[in-house]
Enzyme design. Sequence first.
Site, PDB file in Angstrom:
ATOM      1  CD  GLU A 177      -8.933   5.348  -1.103  1.00  0.00           C
ATOM      2  OE1 GLU A 177      -9.578   4.942  -0.692  1.00  0.00           O
ATOM      3  OE2 GLU A 177      -7.595   5.503  -1.264  1.00  0.00           O
ATOM      4  CG  HIS A 208      -9.310  -1.131   4.651  1.00  0.00           C
ATOM      5  ND1 HIS A 208      -8.364  -1.117   2.992  1.00  0.00           N
ATOM      6  CD2 HIS A 208      -8.361  -0.139   4.672  1.00  0.00           C
ATOM      7  CE1 HIS A 208      -8.038  -0.514   2.270  1.00  0.00           C
ATOM      8  NE2 HIS A 208      -8.211   0.997   3.982  1.00  0.00           N
ATOM      9  CG  ASP A 209     -11.195   2.265   3.731  1.00  0.00           C
ATOM     10  OD1 ASP A 209     -10.824   2.138   4.590  1.00  0.00           O
ATOM     11  OD2 ASP A 209     -10.265   2.627   2.640  1.00  0.00           O
ATOM     12  CG  ASP A 265      -2.580   0.683   1.049  1.00  0.00           C
ATOM     13  OD1 ASP A 265      -2.307   1.247   0.460  1.00  0.00           O
ATOM     14  OD2 ASP A 265      -2.933  -0.476   1.267  1.00  0.00           O
ATOM     15  CG  ASP A 305      -4.317   5.350   1.576  1.00  0.00           C
ATOM     16  OD1 ASP A 305      -5.381   5.423   1.114  1.00  0.00           O
ATOM     17  OD2 ASP A 305      -4.502   6.585   1.847  1.00  0.00           O
TER      18      ASP A 305
END
Length: 601
Positions: free
Chosen positions: A295, A370-371, A134, A236
């Site tokens: 993302e 995870h979000d 990430d 990200d």
Amino acid sequence: MCTRLFWLLSATMLISSCKLMDKKDTKDNSARFSGIPDRKWWKEAVVYQVYPRSFKDGNGDGVGDLKGITSKLDYIKSLGVDVVWLNPIFSSPNADNGYDISDYRGIMKEFGTIQDFDELLKGMHERGIKLVLDLVANHSSDEHEWFKQSRSSRTNPYRDYYHWWPAEKGKPPFRPGSFEVDGSGWRFDSLTNAYYLHYFSYKQPDLNWENPKVRKEIFDMMKFWFDKGVDGFRMDVIPFISKDTTFPVITQKDIDEKYNGDWSQYLASGPHLHDYLKEMNSEVLSKYDVMTVAEGAGVTAATAHNFVDADRNELNMLYHFEGVSLGYLPGQFKHMDPKGYDLVQFKEIYSKWDSVFEYKGWGTIYLGNHDQPRMLTRWGNDAPEFREASSKLLTTFLLSMRATPYYYFGDELGMNNIKFDKIEDYRDIESINMYKTIQNSGGDLQYFLEGQKIGARDNGRTPFQWDSSANAGFTTGTPWIKVNPNYKTINVAAEESDPNSTLNYFRKMVKLRKANPVLIYGKYELLDKNNPHVYAYTRVLGKEKWLVILNFSKETFEYKIPATVNDGQYELMINNITQVPEIKDNKVKLSPYQAFIIAIK
Ligand code: GLC
Ligand code: CA
């Protein structure tokens, strides 16, 4: 391929579909892919996302770690996935679980050491699994050395590594700070009498990408990890990196009029964003055989191509937010519409995103990460009687679309939301600070907590369920967040020995996709688009035509197949329940959450 599978001895339905798959598999697989243009390994991959904090604790401190992951590589291998994406593992004070990095080349203390990392990477590569890390480069931690220097004086050489607004100019124009109780993206720092910019929490100051030194630091750091052998980055909030450093006044009216009310679309339209991505590509990415996925915060169907088209020389893929945003009440913080989501809209969104990349670029698909809350609770039905079928249905959907699937760890077990009752159980800065915001404004906290049972991110972050021993076999210590009490029955050990488990279904579906290019590259066509219960589509490649039927409802009914399938003129490729679909006169009886795929002859 089925010879190794113990479920052969199980239900006839499974036996027959395995036989069918065997037939396909005996052909040389590479021949089946011949003639397909623009093939890329990352288009054909199934990505499995592991949230390191919650996968496996190797040393009993209650927090998942790298050694824990290494000890479970055979499990990951057994899933048949090609790529693992790990959420941030770098040094971090963990204001936002690693999305606040204090040293980009160090490993978070709780996760282990760089030697543990090297071992993990080696173990993955030995098993033919690629590793994607990430990249959190829009912001660092406020505890990063760069920021410590930057804030120390206005003349420090690191001052312009971040965005500062001198207080003598008055208050800076509003920018959102997602995780702040007052919602502001600027924080006053008395040391130098100035505000600094942070689109997330004040512990996550935004790096100044307009400064070439910052870009060089980030590019060098990326090379450091690529030179170690890492196979790619998930990036990200990468669309937010470039800022108009004059910081003009932007009003809510501007956002409503120009960006459809969505601040993230404004944040994703910085003046030099694509110059920086091109520079990143020429300086770093073009030198390695790696994959990148943005993302896609604030990215729309209209802007998506700018990131991923091959001739742009920027990134490979992005993931959009349109799908996972469906069904929440407008103007409220992740509170579901009590009517649920509308399947017709769901189909429209995923069909639209297929068409975006039909001729150029390449898509991704996901229903959880995870979000997000657990996909089973949010998009399926986690009531005990529907858990298995609806979980397998969602798996069938994710792995039969024309897009690289990003599959979230635990979804293969049919894990669901934990649905905490109290704010004290939450660990996520987003839920905790939103609670405070609502508290400060005298809002309805009970209503908020009810909404969080569906929408909160922590629902997707509870420990992975390995077996029925204490703490689901995740840790011998006290887990950092509660384990879902259903672990006694929903866990790897129990599901390994059940040929019909969601786990074994996931493996089967991964194999089916990997062995059949029609599922990867085949043209997608939505059928029966206004049907509120059934999602039906075809995938076509050359002479092959596959039909996917997904009953997203808990009803049983007779369904008229919206394509011509002559009696007996089809092969059943996969089916998620014991009842075998019998197609007669183009009609089939569908059970609740039934999902099946046939190849039409
Ligand atoms: C991304 C991450 C999320 C994080 C945020 C700030 O949206 O996926 O987990 O909180 O960025 O880094
Ligand atoms: Ca640990």
